[in-house]
Design an enzyme around this catalytic site. Structure first.
Site, mmCIF file in Angstrom:
data_model
loop_
_atom_site.group_PDB
_atom_site.id
_atom_site.type_symbol
_atom_site.label_atom_id
_atom_site.label_comp_id
_atom_site.label_asym_id
_atom_site.label_seq_id
_atom_site.Cartn_x
_atom_site.Cartn_y
_atom_site.Cartn_z
ATOM 1 N N GLY A 73 -6.172 -5.367 -7.324
ATOM 2 C CA GLY A 73 -7.208 -4.363 -7.100
ATOM 3 C C GLY A 73 -8.505 -4.946 -6.557
ATOM 4 O O GLY A 73 -9.550 -4.304 -6.595
ATOM 5 N N SER A 110 -0.529 -6.504 -3.022
ATOM 6 C CA SER A 110 0.685 -5.724 -2.727
ATOM 7 C C SER A 110 1.474 -6.340 -1.571
ATOM 8 O O SER A 110 2.705 -6.447 -1.645
ATOM 9 C CB SER A 110 0.367 -4.258 -2.463
ATOM 10 O OG SER A 110 -0.806 -4.122 -1.740
ATOM 11 N N ASP A 140 -2.162 -7.057 6.597
ATOM 12 C CA ASP A 140 -1.960 -7.818 5.355
ATOM 13 C C ASP A 140 -0.591 -8.489 5.321
ATOM 14 O O ASP A 140 -0.467 -9.669 4.973
ATOM 15 C CB ASP A 140 -2.109 -6.888 4.138
ATOM 16 C CG ASP A 140 -3.430 -6.149 4.137
ATOM 17 O OD1 ASP A 140 -4.317 -6.534 4.920
ATOM 18 O OD2 ASP A 140 -3.571 -5.181 3.369
ATOM 19 N N TYR A 189 -9.499 6.267 2.722
ATOM 20 C CA TYR A 189 -8.752 5.491 3.723
ATOM 21 C C TYR A 189 -7.985 6.449 4.644
ATOM 22 O O TYR A 189 -8.051 6.341 5.866
ATOM 23 C CB TYR A 189 -7.779 4.544 3.005
ATOM 24 C CG TYR A 189 -7.087 3.551 3.922
ATOM 25 C CD1 TYR A 189 -7.666 2.316 4.202
ATOM 26 C CD2 TYR A 189 -5.867 3.846 4.508
ATOM 27 C CE1 TYR A 189 -7.033 1.396 5.029
ATOM 28 C CE2 TYR A 189 -5.231 2.940 5.338
ATOM 29 C CZ TYR A 189 -5.808 1.709 5.592
ATOM 30 O OH TYR A 189 -5.181 0.808 6.426
HETATM 31 C C1 GLA Z 1 -6.444 -2.318 3.830
HETATM 32 C C2 GLA Z 1 -5.136 -2.119 4.602
HETATM 33 C C3 GLA Z 1 -5.152 -2.882 5.926
HETATM 34 C C4 GLA Z 1 -6.431 -2.588 6.717
HETATM 35 C C5 GLA Z 1 -7.658 -2.761 5.826
HETATM 36 C C6 GLA Z 1 -8.936 -2.368 6.529
HETATM 37 O O1 GLA Z 1 -6.522 -3.651 3.408
HETATM 38 O O2 GLA Z 1 -4.038 -2.571 3.831
HETATM 39 O O3 GLA Z 1 -4.002 -2.543 6.681
HETATM 40 O O4 GLA Z 1 -6.390 -1.320 7.291
HETATM 41 O O5 GLA Z 1 -7.552 -1.991 4.636
HETATM 42 O O6 GLA Z 1 -9.209 -3.226 7.570
#
Ligand code: GLA
Length: 383
Positions: A120, A126, A170, A219
């Site tokens: 978190g 994740s 990520d 988001y």
């Molecule tokens: C999260 C999402 C990524 C990206 C970022 C913002 O970490 O997992 O894919 O969109 O937010 O840059």
């Protein structure tokens, strides 16, 4: 935890020695909220990893255990749930389910998960769990999938199974990161370039210890606002498929033609793409003052135009500004809490960590966690 300790623990639970896979969390230096707009990002893989120990079992069961996360889970591989069950094992299940959809048989197996990526905190625990699980599950088949494809598969698991509409950043950097380097990724073509982090610099990651509830809903709203911008701009130029295709000049000409909120969101993304390319060049050339300026602009834009920062993140970024050895910093990841990332000269890093912690605590009453990090290698098999 040492690999041998994890192996021993696995043996005490299941009576056999496992194979062990590791995948790291990440920190993003610049290029925020650009990945799902087909843009550019520049993250680095961190030293925090998730480890998955695995061994096949003779039946069609998949069991998932961990000492840190609650619950032991058991599933039948031929009757996997179709969507998330609402527990941490969803990230493993999601990967198994996508592999099955892609026609992989998968053997029954016991999995033991050990996670060291702070949860978190916006450091992609994740993605680390998805990627380490994917490598572990694929090992049962005796086949290899190229790492970029592993990243795509893990993102699909998170989008379709877990239900989080994240971009590719990520998972990609968790797979492909390289020690001592940041990673400039074109999220449309998936072409990438390693950008060396100059010797003598530390990545100091400061955890605000807050995560505001807004995060997931906001988001998705931001994604929709970007899509609304693309639809509007495509009326004037049908070649525009994503905000990646919009230039700063075009955007500025259209300022009065789209709703103000949409324009501000798009303005962040379009300029952030350019900042990311500029920062990669400046970092390569060792122009740290320029990198620092671009990181600060990125933070201001996330705060004022994209509106995904929060009071605690702003305090943490401001608290760093005049500390010795500080070269630049900003919020990192999706926002509304989580961490800031700071480039700090090695010789000042420990003092920086101490002083920024004190300043933040004084201003907020919250004790932060501060991690002295460096860029590390992406996912791999350990034994
Ligand atoms: C999260 C999402 C990524 C990206 C970022 C913002 O970490 O997992 O894919 O969109 O937010 O840059």
């Amino acid at each position: 935890m040492k690999t041998s300790d994890l192996a021993q623990h696995f043996e005490s639970l299941f009576g056999t020695q496992p194979r062990i896979f590791r995948a790291p969390g990440r920190v993003n230096l610049i290029g925020e909220h650009t990945d799902y707009n087909d843009g550019f990002v520049m993250p680095a893989a961190l030293g925090f990893s998730t480890y998955v120990a695995i061994r096949p079992r003779p039946d069609r069961k998949l069991t998932i255990h961990s000492d840190e996360f609650p619950g032991n889970f058991e599933f039948d591989l031929d009757r996997l749930p179709e969507t998330r069950v609402g527990a941490w094992c969803d990230y493993v299940l999601g990967v198994a389910s996508i592999l099955r959809q892609r026609g992989r048989e998968l053997a029954g197996a016991n999995l033991l998960v050990h996670g060291e990526v702070p949860i978190g905190a916006g450091l992609s625990s994740s993605a680390a769990l998805e990627v380490s699980s994917a490598l572990a599950l694929l090992s049962l088949e005796g086949t290899n999938l190229p790492l970029p494809e592993v990243a795509t598969l893990c993102r699909q698991a998170e989008n379709n199974f877990v239900g989080a509409k994240v971009g590719i950043m990520d998972q990609f950097v968790s797979c492909m990161g390289k020690a001592g380097h940041a990673f400039l990724l074109d999220c449309r073509s998936l072409e990438f370039k390693f950008v060396p982090i100059p010797a003598g610099l530390r990545l100091v990651v400061c955890n605000t210890m807050v995560k505001h509830d807004l995060a997931t809903g906001a988001y998705n709203t931001r994604r929709e606002e970007c899509e609304a911008g693309v639809r509007a701009f495509a009326k004037w130029d049908p070649s525009i498929r994503a905000l990646r295709d919009v230039s700063v000049e075009f955007l500025d000409q259209r300022e009065k033609d789209v709703p103000v909120t949409i324009w501000r969101r798009c303005s962040h993304v379009v300029r952030e793409n350019q900042r990311t390319l500029d920062a990669a060049r400046a970092l390569t050339e060792g122009e740290l003052a320029r990198v620092g300026k671009l990181m600060r602009e990125s933070h201001n834009s996330l705060r004022d135009l994209y509106e995904v920062s929060c009071r605690e993140l702003d305090i943490m970024v401001d608290a760093a500004e005049d500390l010795p050895g500080y070269c630049g910093g900003r919020m990192t990841g999706g926002g509304f809490g989580g961490c800031t990332v700071n480039l700090v000269r090695e010789e000042n890093a420990e003092d920086f960590a101490k002083r920024i912690g004190e300043r933040y605590r004084e201003a907020t009453g919250i004790t932060p966690q501060v991690y002295l990090c460096s860029a590390e290698d992406g996912a791999q098999e350990l034994r």
